[in-house]
Design a protein around this motif. Structure first.
Motif, PDB file in Angstrom:
ATOM      1  N   ASP A 140      -5.819 -30.160  37.552  1.00 54.36           N
ATOM      2  CA  ASP A 140      -6.414 -31.437  37.958  1.00 54.36           C
ATOM      3  C   ASP A 140      -6.302 -31.658  39.473  1.00 54.36           C
ATOM      4  OD1 ASP A 140      -6.981 -34.127  38.484  1.00 54.36           O
ATOM      5  OD2 ASP A 140      -6.147 -34.819  36.591  1.00 54.36           O
ATOM      6  N   PRO A 141      -7.424 -31.690  40.208  1.00 54.89           N
ATOM      7  CA  PRO A 141      -7.348 -31.836  41.663  1.00 54.89           C
ATOM      8  C   PRO A 141      -6.581 -33.078  42.109  1.00 54.89           C
ATOM      9  CG  PRO A 141      -9.584 -31.267  40.991  1.00 54.89           C
ATOM     10  CD  PRO A 141      -8.819 -31.557  39.734  1.00 54.89           C
ATOM     11  N   GLU A 142      -6.741 -34.162  41.366  1.00 52.96           N
ATOM     12  CA  GLU A 142      -6.060 -35.397  41.744  1.00 52.96           C
ATOM     13  C   GLU A 142      -4.549 -35.209  41.707  1.00 52.96           C
ATOM     14  OE1 GLU A 142      -6.231 -40.173  40.690  1.00 52.96           O
ATOM     15  OE2 GLU A 142      -7.301 -38.731  39.438  1.00 52.96           O
ATOM     16  N   ILE A 143      -4.036 -34.611  40.642  1.00 51.19           N
ATOM     17  CA  ILE A 143      -2.598 -34.377  40.535  1.00 51.19           C
ATOM     18  C   ILE A 143      -2.159 -33.315  41.535  1.00 51.19           C
ATOM     19  CG2 ILE A 143      -0.743 -33.646  38.998  1.00 51.19           C
ATOM     20  CD1 ILE A 143      -1.986 -36.377  38.315  1.00 51.19           C
ATOM     21  N   ASN A 144      -2.970 -32.271  41.703  1.00 49.44           N
ATOM     22  CA  ASN A 144      -2.652 -31.194  42.633  1.00 49.44           C
ATOM     23  C   ASN A 144      -2.458 -31.721  44.055  1.00 49.44           C
ATOM     24  OD1 ASN A 144      -3.933 -29.000  44.672  1.00 49.44           O
ATOM     25  ND2 ASN A 144      -2.888 -27.937  43.011  1.00 49.44           N
ATOM     26  N   PHE A 145      -3.422 -32.477  44.547  1.00 48.17           N
ATOM     27  CA  PHE A 145      -3.345 -32.950  45.926  1.00 48.17           C
ATOM     28  C   PHE A 145      -2.222 -33.965  46.121  1.00 48.17           C
ATOM     29  CE2 PHE A 145      -8.037 -31.818  46.201  1.00 48.17           C
ATOM     30  CZ  PHE A 145      -7.805 -30.684  46.960  1.00 48.17           C
ATOM     31  N   ARG A 146      -1.954 -34.773  45.115  1.00 43.16           N
ATOM     32  CA  ARG A 146      -0.917 -35.788  45.245  1.00 43.16           C
ATOM     33  C   ARG A 146       0.457 -35.163  45.497  1.00 43.16           C
ATOM     34  NH1 ARG A 146      -1.831 -40.951  42.736  1.00 43.16           N
ATOM     35  NH2 ARG A 146       0.269 -40.859  41.865  1.00 43.16           N
ATOM     36  N   GLU A 147       0.655 -33.927  45.024  1.00 43.20           N
ATOM     37  CA  GLU A 147       1.930 -33.254  45.267  1.00 43.20           C
ATOM     38  C   GLU A 147       2.155 -32.948  46.740  1.00 43.20           C
ATOM     39  OE1 GLU A 147       2.285 -29.713  42.992  1.00 43.20           O
ATOM     40  OE2 GLU A 147       2.384 -30.722  41.054  1.00 43.20           O
ATOM     41  N   PHE A 148       1.067 -32.857  47.503  1.00 38.50           N
ATOM     42  CA  PHE A 148       1.169 -32.301  48.850  1.00 38.50           C
ATOM     43  C   PHE A 148       0.846 -33.291  49.969  1.00 38.50           C
ATOM     44  CE2 PHE A 148      -0.743 -28.610  46.326  1.00 38.50           C
ATOM     45  CZ  PHE A 148       0.493 -28.264  45.799  1.00 38.50           C
ATOM     46  N   THR A 149       0.415 -34.507  49.644  1.00 37.54           N
ATOM     47  CA  THR A 149      -0.036 -35.418  50.701  1.00 37.54           C
ATOM     48  C   THR A 149       1.086 -36.278  51.263  1.00 37.54           C
ATOM     49  OG1 THR A 149      -0.719 -36.979  48.987  1.00 37.54           O
ATOM     50  CG2 THR A 149      -2.419 -35.543  49.901  1.00 37.54           C
ATOM     51  N   GLY A 150       2.215 -36.352  50.582  1.00 34.57           N
ATOM     52  CA  GLY A 150       3.316 -37.176  51.061  1.00 34.57           C
ATOM     53  C   GLY A 150       4.464 -36.328  51.555  1.00 34.57           C
ATOM     54  N   GLN A 151       5.683 -36.840  51.378  1.00 36.09           N
ATOM     55  CA  GLN A 151       6.872 -36.104  51.792  1.00 36.09           C
ATOM     56  C   GLN A 151       7.175 -34.980  50.806  1.00 36.09           C
ATOM     57  OE1 GLN A 151       9.116 -39.902  51.827  1.00 36.09           O
ATOM     58  NE2 GLN A 151       9.977 -39.169  53.759  1.00 36.09           N
ATOM     59  N   VAL A 152       7.790 -33.942  51.332  1.00 29.65           N
ATOM     60  CA  VAL A 152       8.268 -32.838  50.503  1.00 29.65           C
ATOM     61  C   VAL A 152       9.778 -32.997  50.348  1.00 29.65           C
ATOM     62  CG1 VAL A 152       8.636 -30.351  50.438  1.00 29.65           C
ATOM     63  CG2 VAL A 152       6.436 -31.264  51.193  1.00 29.65           C
ATOM     64  N   TRP A 153      10.212 -33.251  49.117  1.00 27.24           N
ATOM     65  CA  TRP A 153      11.632 -33.466  48.870  1.00 27.24           C
ATOM     66  C   TRP A 153      12.278 -32.212  48.271  1.00 27.24           C
ATOM     67  CZ3 TRP A 153      14.055 -37.595  50.737  1.00 27.24           C
ATOM     68  CH2 TRP A 153      13.323 -38.763  50.994  1.00 27.24           C
TER      69      TRP A 153
END
Length: 413
Positions: A193-206
């Motif tokens: 799912d592109p929506e879920i995929n991109f959401r992983e990478f647009t914010g902070q990486v913890w």
């Protein structure tokens, strides 16, 4: 013994789940597939029948369902007498489906952490923000809820548990390495799912480093590894579900997740992000229409399920674990290699869907047999790893281990 499976979702992963449930319907019983689109559910059933997947003459049903509607989901669970629910729909559905399972007593399985549409990369621990708030309720009601039972999270959690139980006296670091060395032939697409995929990478990486949460920007930290079959790969530090549970359940100071990306993906992603097209917040067009940019991007990209025909190459996903054994430094890589073309030949799906879809069915089989019917909420690393890995070996996702003694199946000492 629990029987009858309700699969929520009708994407590429759900297709794999349906095929694998059908292959083991002597243990799992009736198979019901439900999503907003009953036509997509029926298409999966048609694929299952065309491939001859059912082990026994199959009871397969397609139903239309808005899984955000808890009462409707409860009604379907009861109507179909489903005792195991495999949630492979959008991550936005988790809490609704979990609630339906808690109130009906059905066992719950998912493959990804819950997300809220208007929030991205929330402050850790993510499970603590949502699922873990229901730990006590599941235990009190005796409801089995297994969180993150895909590959990553899921199988990699079992790899970490195996390393802790069998290979180390002390673990200093776990680096989860996720490589897709395949090619789908499209200019640009995401494997789920592109929506879920991109959401992983647009914010902070913890990540979990030196016993505390550490924040970085996406593509800020890079490494290179020479991995089995797929060779030398560039991987980037990324936030991911399993880091949150492993940091709680294992006494390890450093737990990180790394994913491979090609330069083309990074370039396209960067342009989309800098233009604001990956935002989850609504904007208004000149015509006064309110749209969410990320949903527009999703609408114009290829459906991940459509990538399967012609997808070539392999994946390699595993845990690189370092620590000590018998007072000496020790390192192991526990991993799986999957093939896109083989996945398509068996299930009409590409390898990413295959690696995500096979493990929850293995978990469902263990619930059905009682071995994983925990009657409480757990993450995979809290359950016996060996029965899970043994089933995966037989179901198409064999595990191997590489250490100073060479490369071999995980259960060869």
């Amino acid at each position: 013994m629990k029987r009858n499976v309700l699969i929520i979702g009708a994407g590429g992963v759900a297709k794999v789940v349906a095929h694998k449930c059908a292959q083991h319907n002597d243990e799992l019983g009736r198979i019901v597939i439900a999503s907003r689109s009953v036509a997509k559910c029926q298409a999966i059933i048609d694929s299952v029948r065309a491939k001859g997947s059912p082990k026994l003459p199959a009871e397969l049903e397609a139903h239309a369902l808005d899984a955000l509607d808890v009462e409707a989901t409860k009604a379907l669970i009861r109507e179909t007498e489903s005792q195991i629910v495999i949630n492979v729909g959008s991550a936005f559905l988790n809490m609704s489906v979990l609630r339906a399972c808690i109130e009906t007593g059905a066992a719950y399985l998912d493959t990804a952490i819950h997300e809220e549409p208007g929030r991205v990369c929330e402050t850790p621990p993510w499970y603590g923000n949502y699922e873990w708030k229901h730990l006590d309720e599941c235990r009190e009601k005796g409801v089995t809820a297994i969180l993150g039972a895909g590959f990553d999270p899921g199988v990699v959690n079992a790899y970490a548990a195996l390393a802790a139980q069998r290979h180390f006296d002390r673990i200093d670091s776990i680096d989860i390495l996720d490589v897709n060395a395949g090619s789908h032939g499209k200019y640009f697409a995401t494997n789920f799912d592109p929506e879920i995929n991109f959401r992983e990478f647009t914010g902070q990486v913890w990540s979990w480093q030196n016993g505390q949460w550490t924040s970085n920007a996406m593509f800020e930290v890079k490494r290179s590894d020479d991995l089995p079959v797929v060779g030398e790969q560039n991987l980037y530090l990324t936030g991911h579900d399993e880091v949150h549970s492993l940091s709680k359940n294992l006494d390890v100071s450093n737990i990180r997740f790394w994913m491979s990306f090609g330069d083309h993906y990074i370039n396209v992603f960067t342009v989309l992000k800098n233009l604001g097209l990956l935002s989850e917040q609504p904007v208004k067009t000149a015509e006064g229409l309110e749209v969410v940019p990320l949903k527009v991007v999703k609408a114009v990209l290829p459906d991940p399920a459509s990538l399967a025909p012609g997808y070539t190459g392999k994946t390699c996903i595993g845990d690189l674990v370092r620590g000590s054994r018998d007072g000496k430094p020790h390192e192991v890589f526990i991993y799986n290699v999957a093939d896109h073309e083989e996945a398509f030949a068996e299930t009409d799906s590409q390898g990413i869907s295959y690696t995500a879809g096979v493990p929850p069915v293995a978990a469902a089989r263990l619930i059905a047999s009682g071995q994983w019917d925990a009657r409480r909420m757990v993450n995979v690393e809290e359950l016996p790893a060996e029965p899970f890995l043994e089933l995966l070996d037989a179901m198409g996702l064999p595990t191997r281990i590489r250490d100073e003694r060479g490369d071999r199946p995980w259960n060869q000492f």
